[in-house]
Enzyme design. Structure first.
Site, short mmCIF file in Angstrom:
data_model
loop_
_atom_site.label_atom_id
_atom_site.label_comp_id
_atom_site.label_asym_id
_atom_site.label_seq_id
_atom_site.Cartn_x
_atom_site.Cartn_y
_atom_site.Cartn_z
N GLU A 163 7.03 -11.79 -5.55
CA GLU A 163 7.98 -10.79 -5.41
C GLU A 163 9.48 -11.25 -5.57
OE1 GLU A 163 7.68 -8.31 -1.90
OE2 GLU A 163 9.67 -8.67 -1.43
N LYS A 174 -0.31 -9.80 2.61
CA LYS A 174 0.98 -9.42 2.68
C LYS A 174 1.57 -10.10 3.85
CE LYS A 174 4.26 -7.16 0.45
NZ LYS A 174 4.77 -5.73 1.15
N GLU A 186 -1.47 -0.03 0.79
CA GLU A 186 -1.17 -1.09 1.72
C GLU A 186 -1.61 -0.59 3.16
OE1 GLU A 186 2.05 -4.03 1.50
OE2 GLU A 186 3.17 -2.68 2.62
N GLU A 218 7.35 -2.09 -6.18
CA GLU A 218 7.14 -2.16 -4.87
C GLU A 218 8.20 -1.45 -4.28
OE1 GLU A 218 6.21 -6.96 -4.98
OE2 GLU A 218 6.81 -6.20 -3.17
N SER A 219 7.56 -0.68 -2.96
CA SER A 219 8.43 0.05 -2.28
C SER A 219 9.19 1.39 -2.25
CB SER A 219 9.49 -1.17 -1.54
OG SER A 219 8.92 -1.97 -1.04
N ASN A 227 10.87 -5.59 -5.98
CA ASN A 227 11.03 -4.76 -4.63
C ASN A 227 12.21 -3.98 -4.73
OD1 ASN A 227 10.64 -3.66 -2.24
ND2 ASN A 227 10.51 -5.72 -1.19
N LYS A 287 -0.45 -0.86 6.54
CA LYS A 287 0.83 -1.37 7.14
C LYS A 287 0.73 -0.57 8.42
CE LYS A 287 5.63 -1.07 5.58
NZ LYS A 287 6.41 -0.52 4.71
O1 LIG Z 1 8.85 -2.03 5.16
C1 LIG Z 1 9.67 -2.50 5.76
O2 LIG Z 1 10.43 -1.97 6.80
C2 LIG Z 1 10.33 -3.85 5.72
C3 LIG Z 1 11.40 -4.20 6.46
C4 LIG Z 1 11.81 -5.69 6.13
C5 LIG Z 1 11.12 -6.23 5.29
C6 LIG Z 1 10.05 -6.05 4.41
C7 LIG Z 1 9.76 -4.78 4.68
N1 LIG Z 1 8.64 -4.21 3.93
C8 LIG Z 1 7.91 -5.08 3.00
C9 LIG Z 1 7.24 -4.14 2.00
O3 LIG Z 1 7.33 -4.86 0.85
C10 LIG Z 1 6.55 -2.98 1.88
O4 LIG Z 1 5.79 -3.12 2.98
C11 LIG Z 1 5.65 -2.77 0.82
O5 LIG Z 1 6.53 -3.10 -0.47
C12 LIG Z 1 5.46 -1.25 0.73
O6 LIG Z 1 6.72 -0.50 0.81
P1 LIG Z 1 6.74 1.08 1.12
O7 LIG Z 1 5.65 1.77 0.18
O8 LIG Z 1 8.08 1.50 1.10
O9 LIG Z 1 6.13 1.28 2.50
#
Ligand SMILES: O=C(O)c1ccccc1NCC(=O)[C@H](O)[C@H](O)COP(=O)(O)O
Length: 253
Positions: A157, A113, A52, A208-209, A178, A54
């Site tokens: 999601e 996204k 991603e 995810e995340s 997520n 980001k």
């Molecule tokens: O990433 C954030 O801080 C966030 C805050 C509020 C709502 C959504 C958020 N993130 C969106 C996502 O789903 C993530 O960007 C994506 O899953 C990647 O997650 P990561 O690997 O933990 O950066």
């Protein structure tokens, strides 16, 4: 939509999202197949990772201002199966223009996204796949249909078993779970482990995340993830090396 229990910053993200979009002609896209890309990566011995782009987020310090195309190329060089590009401008530093440029530059599928709340917002920019967040869409089935009518693949999601049920009822064949909870913004990998068994076997399942380490990759794969969506752990430092670290299958021989 139940917005009362959301973290304040998520309420602010949704308020900003509510007013965006419009005045664009209806899109018709020819998508690069995400399930086929996952199958190819698996056959090649790579962990299927959606890397991603980001630039920032409410839970990240600072903003990464690199050219998104350079980041995209480094992610692909590191073995990414697909890319995710944030198009949310206010809280994530993304833009539709970044997605458009990235999609022109790479051959892998590209996910848009964003926090899409209205059908008109599907026409902002072409992508291979769009994210629809079950919790925010009372009309999820209509939105899935509207996205597919434009040619998009749809990643729905979810965060709970009841959202998985709603996603499947809406016809989703690619479902993300997520690990980040939008109430406290806390990340817990147990979420995926708890919710994944409720997802039908014929659905492409994305964790995810919060996936930062090889151990987390193995944990999500063992819990049934077909693919992983990773943002922060790839964006922090050497993007190509970070991607490679997560996409390289362990040699168990
Ligand atoms: O990433 C954030 O801080 C966030 C805050 C509020 C709502 C959504 C958020 N993130 C969106 C996502 O789903 C993530 O960007 C994506 O899953 C990647 O997650 P990561 O690997 O933990 O950066």
């Amino acid at each position: 939509m139940d917005t009362e229990s959301l973290a304040p910053v998520v309420g602010s993200i949704l308020d900003a999202a509510d007013t965006r979009g419009g005045d664009r002609p209806r899109l018709s896209v020819s998508p690069r197949s995400f399930p086929a890309a996952v199958a190819t990566a698996t056959a090649d011995g790579r962990v299927p990772v959606i890397a991603e782009i980001k630039p920032t987020s409410p839970t990240t310090d600072g903003t990464r201002r690199d050219d998104p195309v350079e980041l995209a190329e480094q992610m692909v060089a590191g073995g990414a199966t697909a890319l995710s590009v944030l198009t949310e401008p206010t809280h994530f530093g993304g833009s539709p223009d970044a997605l458009e440029r990235v999609r022109e530059a790479v051959e892998v599928p590209v996910l848009r996204k964003d926090f899409i709340l209205h059908e008109r917002q599907l026409d902002t920019v072409a992508a291979d796949m769009v994210l629809l967040i079950a919790r925010f869409l009372d009309d999820l089935d209509e939105m899935v249909t509207a996205a597919r009518q434009r040619g998009f693949q749809v990643l729905v999601e979810t965060h709970t078993a009841s959202e998985v049920e709603a996603a499947v009822e809406a016809g989703a064949d690619i479902v993300g779970v997520n690990n980040r909870d939008l109430t406290q913004l806390e990340v817990d990998l147990e979420t995926f482990e708890r919710v994944a068994p409720t997802v039908p076997d014929d659905v492409v399942l994305v964790a995810e995340s919060g996936i930062e380490t090889r151990a987390a990759v193995e944990r999500m794969r063992a819990a049934g993830a077909d693919a992983l969506l990773v943002g922060s752990a790839i964006m922090d430092g050497d993007v190509s090396a970070n991607t490679r670290r997560l996409t390289t299958e362990r040699d168990n021989s």
